[in-house]
Design a protein around this motif. Structure first.
Motif, PDB file in Angstrom:
ATOM      1  N   GLN A 156       0.824  -1.205   0.000  1.00 19.38           N
ATOM      2  CA  GLN A 156       0.000   0.000   0.000  1.00 19.38           C
ATOM      3  C   GLN A 156       0.859   1.255   0.000  1.00 19.38           C
ATOM      4  O   GLN A 156       0.550   2.237  -0.705  1.00 19.38           O
ATOM      5  CB  GLN A 156      -0.937  -0.012   1.210  1.00 19.38           C
ATOM      6  N   LEU A 157       1.926   1.257   0.760  1.00 15.62           N
ATOM      7  CA  LEU A 157       2.813   2.420   0.813  1.00 15.62           C
ATOM      8  C   LEU A 157       3.491   2.653  -0.532  1.00 15.62           C
ATOM      9  O   LEU A 157       3.624   3.799  -0.993  1.00 15.62           O
ATOM     10  CB  LEU A 157       3.867   2.224   1.910  1.00 15.62           C
ATOM     11  N   VAL A 158       3.939   1.571  -1.165  1.00 11.21           N
ATOM     12  CA  VAL A 158       4.564   1.703  -2.487  1.00 11.21           C
ATOM     13  C   VAL A 158       3.553   2.266  -3.487  1.00 11.21           C
ATOM     14  O   VAL A 158       3.883   3.133  -4.301  1.00 11.21           O
ATOM     15  CB  VAL A 158       5.110   0.343  -2.954  1.00 11.21           C
ATOM     16  N   ALA A 159       2.315   1.780  -3.407  1.00 12.55           N
ATOM     17  CA  ALA A 159       1.276   2.275  -4.312  1.00 12.55           C
ATOM     18  C   ALA A 159       0.989   3.758  -4.085  1.00 12.55           C
ATOM     19  O   ALA A 159       0.588   4.474  -5.007  1.00 12.55           O
ATOM     20  CB  ALA A 159      -0.007   1.462  -4.119  1.00 12.55           C
ATOM     21  N   GLN A 160       1.218   4.225  -2.857  1.00 14.21           N
ATOM     22  CA  GLN A 160       1.004   5.642  -2.539  1.00 14.21           C
ATOM     23  C   GLN A 160       2.199   6.506  -2.928  1.00 14.21           C
ATOM     24  O   GLN A 160       2.177   7.712  -2.764  1.00 14.21           O
ATOM     25  CB  GLN A 160       0.735   5.795  -1.044  1.00 14.21           C
ATOM     26  N   GLY A 161       3.254   5.878  -3.414  1.00 10.58           N
ATOM     27  CA  GLY A 161       4.419   6.618  -3.861  1.00 10.58           C
ATOM     28  C   GLY A 161       5.530   6.759  -2.844  1.00 10.58           C
ATOM     29  O   GLY A 161       6.487   7.509  -3.060  1.00 10.58           O
ATOM     30  N   VAL A 162       5.426   6.056  -1.723  1.00 14.52           N
ATOM     31  CA  VAL A 162       6.487   6.113  -0.716  1.00 14.52           C
ATOM     32  C   VAL A 162       7.682   5.301  -1.226  1.00 14.52           C
ATOM     33  O   VAL A 162       7.538   4.129  -1.580  1.00 14.52           O
ATOM     34  CB  VAL A 162       6.003   5.541   0.637  1.00 14.52           C
TER      35      VAL A 162
END
Length: 493
Positions: A156-162
């Motif tokens: 989820q964090l990767v999908a949010q651009g983190v």
């Protein structure tokens, strides 16, 4: 002027209060063997986590529940690989082996009234409902709650651009911690978890390096090519790599008749903790500045705790536990089985587990006064004249488990036979100790202090199998609830 005087008085009052707090804190730390500067060094450098949150409950009164989570990850607390030499020494595979399963789960219940603590091991393969359905999985092995929630949060964090690696690692770990704690609470019937301690595999290895050699006891010879275990029956001293193999062993590749299971590994972990706590207390490790600093350095690198853990209070509690005021037990399973994917799991009766936990957390009041403790047998000083490293410490710790008070240990010039030196009037006590150690040689010695006995270990000395100082090989536990008491070095399968 009056305002200045008032401010000055307020400053004085504040300074006095702070000084009093510091003085009390310093006293507590002195009693527990930890220096103030070392405490602040540790407190400022520990990984702190807010994962506990408000949904973990709070124990009633002054009782405390601490969940210990041991991660299977071969990475450090920052998610970075370890040096290649460490992987080789640990005998556990490289950084891509393991993952984020919580392979060790122990709920430590510390009563506020100072009565005996209980450490409940939760078998890692118990097949349970997973709180919050992490990664879309509603049921699984209890150890998997951490890794599934870690994976879900990470995606989820990767999908949010983190993209920051440190942020991804710590936020994903917090999600794993929260999920694991919630799953444990749900499984155990909603018990509160006041604090948690998370230990990585490398932290265990490094802690063992600091305190080694570590004495353990085995009921029989055992060997396992997977974990690297290769141990003989009886007492033996382990280095850090051997200690890791000891707590990881769950099979025997040479003696299949021993019928090892994962529950035996739980017992090994309990026995190791009991032995280590006993040895730390006996050897004064916590008062050794060099070793204490080594323990602190490891804790800062590879251990995480909740942000509300009071280290002063924890140090007080740990001091009592190191003295043996704790019983280790394993929560029951119904049978071994398979999950829908065909993986090996422990089938559990949830109602039975929760009833067991409730009984352990709220033991019935004793119906009669406890028996008076046995009178101490005297202080024994041990000198090693064999040339074998660590034998004096092993014998001293063993005799302490039999009721003797551990005295000084050291080495002396080689000699052939084992002899017990005693002060005037202590001949009977010396003869009893000599019999325990399998020798008949005693001699009166005016240099031995009153109340003490001095053992000089001669070449070829071994703890005789029939002596009270050597435990009778233990049978395999008849129940997962068979307990291990602290305050000694238990002999296990």
């Amino acid at each position: 002027m009056a305002g200045v005087t008032g401010s000055y008085r307020q400053l004085v009052r504040t300074t006095v209060v702070r000084s009093a707090v510091a003085a009390v804190s310093a006293l507590v730390l002195a009693v527990t063997g930890v220096a103030w500067d070392q405490y602040t060094n540790l407190s400022d450098g520990l990984h702190r986590s807010a994962a506990l949150g408000s949904g973990s409950g709070t124990s009633t009164g002054t009782d405390t529940n601490i969940l210990v989570m041991g991660l299977d990850s071969r990475l450090d607390e920052n998610g970075d690989p370890l040096p290649a030499a460490v992987y080789d020494a640990m005998h556990t595979g490289a950084s891509d082996v393991g993952g984020y399963n919580a392979n060790v789960l122990i709920l430590l219940h510390v009563p506020g009234d100072g009565s005996r603590a209980t450490a409940m091991s939760i078998p890692r393969d118990d097949y349970v409902s997973l709180a919050g359905v992490p990664d879309g999985q509603s049921k699984g092995k209890i150890k998997q709650a951490y890794g599934l929630a870690f994976d879900q949060e990470h995606k989820q964090l990767v999908a949010q651009g983190v993209t920051d690696a440190a942020t991804l690692e710590q936020r994903s770990r917090d999600a794993g911690r929260t999920s694991e704690i919630a799953t444990v609470r749900q499984f155990l019937g909603g018990v509160p978890v006041d604090h948690f301690v998370e230990v990585t595999m490398v932290a265990f290895y490094q802690l063992a390096q600091v305190v080694a050699p570590i004495t353990v006891c085995l009921a029989e010879n055992t060997q396992d090519s997977y974990s690297g275990a290769n141990f003989h029956q009886g007492y033996q001293q382990l280095d850090a790599a051997q200690a890791l193999a000891f707590v990881r062993q769950r099979r025997d590749t040479v003696h299949p008749s021993l019928n090892f299971t994962d529950l035996d590994r739980e017992r090994r972990q309990q026995a190791f903790i009991a032995s280590l706590a006993f040895q730390l207390k006996q050897a004064g490790t916590i008062t050794d500045p060099t070793k204490l600093q080594g323990l602190i350095d490891v804790a800062k690198q590879n251990i995480a705790v909740d942000d509300g853990l009071d280290l002063l209070q924890f140090a007080q509690q740990a001091s009592g536990l190191a003295g043996g005021n704790v019983t280790f037990t394993t929560l029951p399973i119904e049978k071994f089985g398979k999950d829908p994917l065909g993986e090996d799991v422990n089938i559990v009766d949830v109602a039975q587990v929760q009833a067991t936990v409730a009984r352990l957390l709220n033991p019935a009041a004793p119906t009669s006064a406890p028996a008076a403790p046995a009178a101490p047998l005297g202080t024994v000083d041990v000198l090693n004249a064999t040339g074998r490293t660590g034998l004096a410490a092993t014998v001293s710790q063993t005799l302490a488990g039999d009721g003797y008070t551990a005295g000084s240990t050291g080495n002396t010039a080689r000699r052939a036979s084992t002899v017990v030196h005693f002060p005037a009037g202590a001949g009977a006590a010396a003869a009893a100790l000599a019999g325990t150690l399998g020798t008949s040689h005693t001699t009166e010695d005016g240099t031995v202090a009153p109340g003490h006995l001095e053992v000089v270990l001669g070449a070829g000395f071994t703890l005789p199998a029939t002596s009270s100082a050597t435990p009778t090989p233990a049978a395999a536990p008849t129940s997962a609830l068979d307990g291990i008491s602290g305050g000694g070095i238990p002999c296990v399968k």
